[in-house]
Enzyme design. Structure first.
Site, PDB file in Angstrom:
ATOM      1  N   ARG A 171      31.372   9.696  -0.859  1.00 56.05           N
ATOM      2  CA  ARG A 171      32.478   9.937  -1.453  1.00 56.05           C
ATOM      3  C   ARG A 171      32.758  11.288  -1.662  1.00 56.05           C
ATOM      4  O   ARG A 171      31.689  11.821  -1.762  1.00 56.05           O
ATOM      5  CB  ARG A 171      32.718   8.894  -2.470  1.00 56.05           C
ATOM      6  CG  ARG A 171      31.582   9.124  -3.376  1.00 56.05           C
ATOM      7  CD  ARG A 171      31.477   7.944  -4.449  1.00 56.05           C
ATOM      8  NE  ARG A 171      32.800   8.118  -5.464  1.00 56.05           N
ATOM      9  CZ  ARG A 171      32.696   8.675  -6.607  1.00 56.05           C
ATOM     10  NH1 ARG A 171      31.605   9.705  -6.995  1.00 56.05           N
ATOM     11  NH2 ARG A 171      33.806   8.844  -7.273  1.00 56.05           N
ATOM     12  N   ARG A 175      40.641  14.319  -7.437  1.00 56.67           N
ATOM     13  CA  ARG A 175      41.231  14.068  -8.782  1.00 56.67           C
ATOM     14  C   ARG A 175      42.639  14.542  -8.831  1.00 56.67           C
ATOM     15  O   ARG A 175      43.053  15.620  -8.704  1.00 56.67           O
ATOM     16  CB  ARG A 175      40.379  14.930  -9.552  1.00 56.67           C
ATOM     17  CG  ARG A 175      40.575  14.459 -11.258  1.00 56.67           C
ATOM     18  CD  ARG A 175      39.585  15.531 -12.214  1.00 56.67           C
ATOM     19  NE  ARG A 175      38.148  15.181 -11.806  1.00 56.67           N
ATOM     20  CZ  ARG A 175      37.380  15.680 -12.377  1.00 56.67           C
ATOM     21  NH1 ARG A 175      37.722  16.896 -13.076  1.00 56.67           N
ATOM     22  NH2 ARG A 175      36.103  15.606 -12.536  1.00 56.67           N
ATOM     23  N   ARG A 248      15.100  20.423   2.026  1.00 57.64           N
ATOM     24  CA  ARG A 248      15.865  21.784   2.264  1.00 57.64           C
ATOM     25  C   ARG A 248      15.350  22.645   1.049  1.00 57.64           C
ATOM     26  O   ARG A 248      15.008  22.301  -0.010  1.00 57.64           O
ATOM     27  CB  ARG A 248      17.318  21.458   1.905  1.00 57.64           C
ATOM     28  CG  ARG A 248      17.954  20.727   3.084  1.00 57.64           C
ATOM     29  CD  ARG A 248      18.088  21.529   4.300  1.00 57.64           C
ATOM     30  NE  ARG A 248      18.920  22.721   4.347  1.00 57.64           N
ATOM     31  CZ  ARG A 248      18.921  23.599   5.502  1.00 57.64           C
ATOM     32  NH1 ARG A 248      18.230  23.523   6.508  1.00 57.64           N
ATOM     33  NH2 ARG A 248      19.914  24.831   5.272  1.00 57.64           N
ATOM     34  N   ARG A 279      26.611  29.999  -2.742  1.00 52.83           N
ATOM     35  CA  ARG A 279      27.091  30.570  -4.036  1.00 52.83           C
ATOM     36  C   ARG A 279      26.671  31.898  -4.674  1.00 52.83           C
ATOM     37  O   ARG A 279      25.456  32.129  -4.214  1.00 52.83           O
ATOM     38  CB  ARG A 279      27.160  29.192  -4.846  1.00 52.83           C
ATOM     39  CG  ARG A 279      25.748  28.680  -5.130  1.00 52.83           C
ATOM     40  CD  ARG A 279      26.072  27.427  -6.059  1.00 52.83           C
ATOM     41  NE  ARG A 279      24.642  27.065  -6.733  1.00 52.83           N
ATOM     42  CZ  ARG A 279      24.586  25.961  -7.446  1.00 52.83           C
ATOM     43  NH1 ARG A 279      25.518  25.312  -7.959  1.00 52.83           N
ATOM     44  NH2 ARG A 279      23.454  25.860  -7.918  1.00 52.83           N
ATOM     45  N   GLU A 299      22.747  32.638  -3.529  1.00 52.49           N
ATOM     46  CA  GLU A 299      21.834  31.365  -3.073  1.00 52.49           C
ATOM     47  C   GLU A 299      21.931  31.080  -1.573  1.00 52.49           C
ATOM     48  O   GLU A 299      22.937  30.916  -1.293  1.00 52.49           O
ATOM     49  CB  GLU A 299      22.271  30.107  -3.947  1.00 52.49           C
ATOM     50  CG  GLU A 299      21.894  30.312  -5.312  1.00 52.49           C
ATOM     51  CD  GLU A 299      22.150  28.800  -6.034  1.00 52.49           C
ATOM     52  OE1 GLU A 299      22.309  27.860  -5.336  1.00 52.49           O
ATOM     53  OE2 GLU A 299      22.013  28.953  -7.325  1.00 52.49           O
ATOM     54  N   TYR A 347      16.505  13.114  -5.224  1.00 58.27           N
ATOM     55  CA  TYR A 347      17.276  14.157  -5.989  1.00 58.27           C
ATOM     56  C   TYR A 347      17.738  13.443  -7.518  1.00 58.27           C
ATOM     57  O   TYR A 347      18.735  12.304  -7.511  1.00 58.27           O
ATOM     58  CB  TYR A 347      18.420  14.674  -5.292  1.00 58.27           C
ATOM     59  CG  TYR A 347      19.383  15.653  -5.973  1.00 58.27           C
ATOM     60  CD1 TYR A 347      18.746  16.974  -6.029  1.00 58.27           C
ATOM     61  CD2 TYR A 347      20.389  15.664  -6.777  1.00 58.27           C
ATOM     62  CE1 TYR A 347      19.292  18.116  -6.837  1.00 58.27           C
ATOM     63  CE2 TYR A 347      21.078  16.609  -7.540  1.00 58.27           C
ATOM     64  CZ  TYR A 347      20.643  17.749  -7.674  1.00 58.27           C
ATOM     65  OH  TYR A 347      21.139  18.447  -8.463  1.00 58.27           O
ATOM     66  N   ASP A 349      19.351  14.344 -11.186  1.00 57.61           N
ATOM     67  CA  ASP A 349      19.877  15.068 -12.231  1.00 57.61           C
ATOM     68  C   ASP A 349      18.918  15.120 -13.451  1.00 57.61           C
ATOM     69  O   ASP A 349      18.168  14.403 -13.522  1.00 57.61           O
ATOM     70  CB  ASP A 349      21.371  14.825 -12.677  1.00 57.61           C
ATOM     71  CG  ASP A 349      22.199  14.949 -11.719  1.00 57.61           C
ATOM     72  OD1 ASP A 349      22.265  15.877 -10.942  1.00 57.61           O
ATOM     73  OD2 ASP A 349      23.395  14.161 -11.400  1.00 57.61           O
TER      74      ASP A 349
END
Length: 369
Positions: A171, A175, A248, A279, A299, A347, A349
């Site tokens: 997805r 917004r 990665r 970034r 990065e 991964y 958070d």
């Protein structure tokens, strides 16, 4: 001395588990192969600025239990992540919201934005996306994909979007409000004074040894404790005997600049493929700094090979099958527990890391007073 727990890795997962173990009267020896504690959330002071050495870490959660837990060890400011994306000479707000669409199409209302996006999607006639490009196009239309998704994703993965599987992007939230808050979570912020201070508090009372590679000194340490909590790479623990999982990696170029404000925002993404970095982080803005100098980090995403620092697991079908084979080996261990981002090949958070460490502690110490 024999410890109750040997914890391999002084990152967030290992530190939270160590704290919970010590709160229950257990002794802990914590090892880390790096020369510092904190894992990838390590911050260090440069020019009086807390620099996120391994990339931007912005704490966010909707889990009140986790928020209350971490606030025992730090005061959080009210930083809200509102990245800016640069595509050639155009600037866009992220995440994709009405500010993005207004800038892209010179429109004002959600109705106009929906009509443009839905029209672009309909014109593509993609019924079953065969790759990441078709999946993204079917979600956000051509303009958003070309300017804000394609180049950034190709740099992140080192592959053309046509050569990446569709499921990587399940997805892409759109917004239709003028809201640049990247996260939807109720609780957000940056710890005042950096993340390293949190890890120091969590590890108070443990014996900590940095610059120690457990896997190279296994004979010395494997009998040092009753149980081992291993937060490194699960495939490396087993000597890659079933093959190496894929990751990665990220390379950082950090420099001090003799100006007080380089880019006006903490996070600026570069979304065209011609710019080699993904970034630029300007660290002072995480804590609303007013120092005379500034510190930035560029990065660069890169292929991982054995010996490199792993950052993001490649959770495609092939790697998921291989991980399950390693997980089966791990399930047969009597006194070794695997956890954290690398141990679980997921991964996470930061809030999920804390929650999983607390869950492990609850299981380990269930029934104890």
């Amino acid at each position: 001395m024999k410890y109750d727990y040997l914890i391999v890795g002084a990152g967030l997962f290992g530190a939270v588990f160590a704290r919970e173990a010590m709160n229950r009267g257990k002794t802990c020896l914590v090892l880390d192969r790096r020369d510092h504690i904190g894992g990838n959330i390590y911050t260090e002071k440069v020019e009086d600025i807390q620099v996120h050495r391994y990339g931007a870490h912005i704490f966010h959660t909707s889990d009140k239990k986790v928020w209350d837990y971490i606030n025992q060890y730090a005061e959080f400011n009210n930083y809200i992540n509102s990245p800016v994306a640069v595509y050639k000479n155009e600037l866009y707000n992220l995440p994709f919201n009405m500010n993005t669409f207004s800038r892209m199409w010179n429109i004002r209302t959600p109705k106009e934005a929906r009509e443009i996006i839905e029209g672009q999607i309909a014109d593509l006639h993609i019924e079953e996306p065969r790759n990441l490009e078709e999946q993204a196009l079917s979600l956000v239309g051509r303009d958003v994909y070309e300017k804000l998704v394609k180049g950034y994703t190709e740099k992140q993965w080192g592959r053309d979007c046509k050569d990446l599987p569709a499921f990587i992007i399940r997805r892409l939230p759109l917004r239709f409000t003028y809201d640049n808050n990247y996260f939807n979570d109720r609780y957000q912020g940056i710890p005042v004074g950096g993340y390293t201070r949190i890890i120091e508090k969590l590890l108070e009372g443990a014996e900590v040894r940095t610059g120690v590679d457990y896997l190279k000194e296994r004979e010395t340490y494997e009998c040092a404790a009753g149980k081992i909590v291993f937060t490194g790479m699960i495939d490396e623990y087993y000597g890659y005997r079933l093959g190496a999982l894929e990751y990665r990696s990220v390379r950082f170029e950090t420099e001090v600049l003799d100006c007080d404000n380089y880019q006006g925002n903490a996070v600026v993404n570069y979304t065209d493929r011609e710019v080699p970095y993904t970034r630029v982080i300007e660290h002072k803005h995480f804590e609303f700094g007013t120092q005379k100098k500034t510190v930035i980090s560029r990065e660069y995403s890169s292929e991982w090979k054995v010996g490199d620092e792993p950052y993001y697991p490649v959770n495609d079908e092939k790697n998921s099958v291989l991980y399950e084979k390693y997980a089966s080996l791990a399930a047969g261990e009597d006194n070794v527990i695997f956890g954290g981002r690398l141990g679980a090949y997921r991964y996470y958070d930061m809030d999920k890391v804390i929650a999983s460490a607390l869950e492990l502690a609850d299981r380990e110490f269930a029934g104890e007073i």
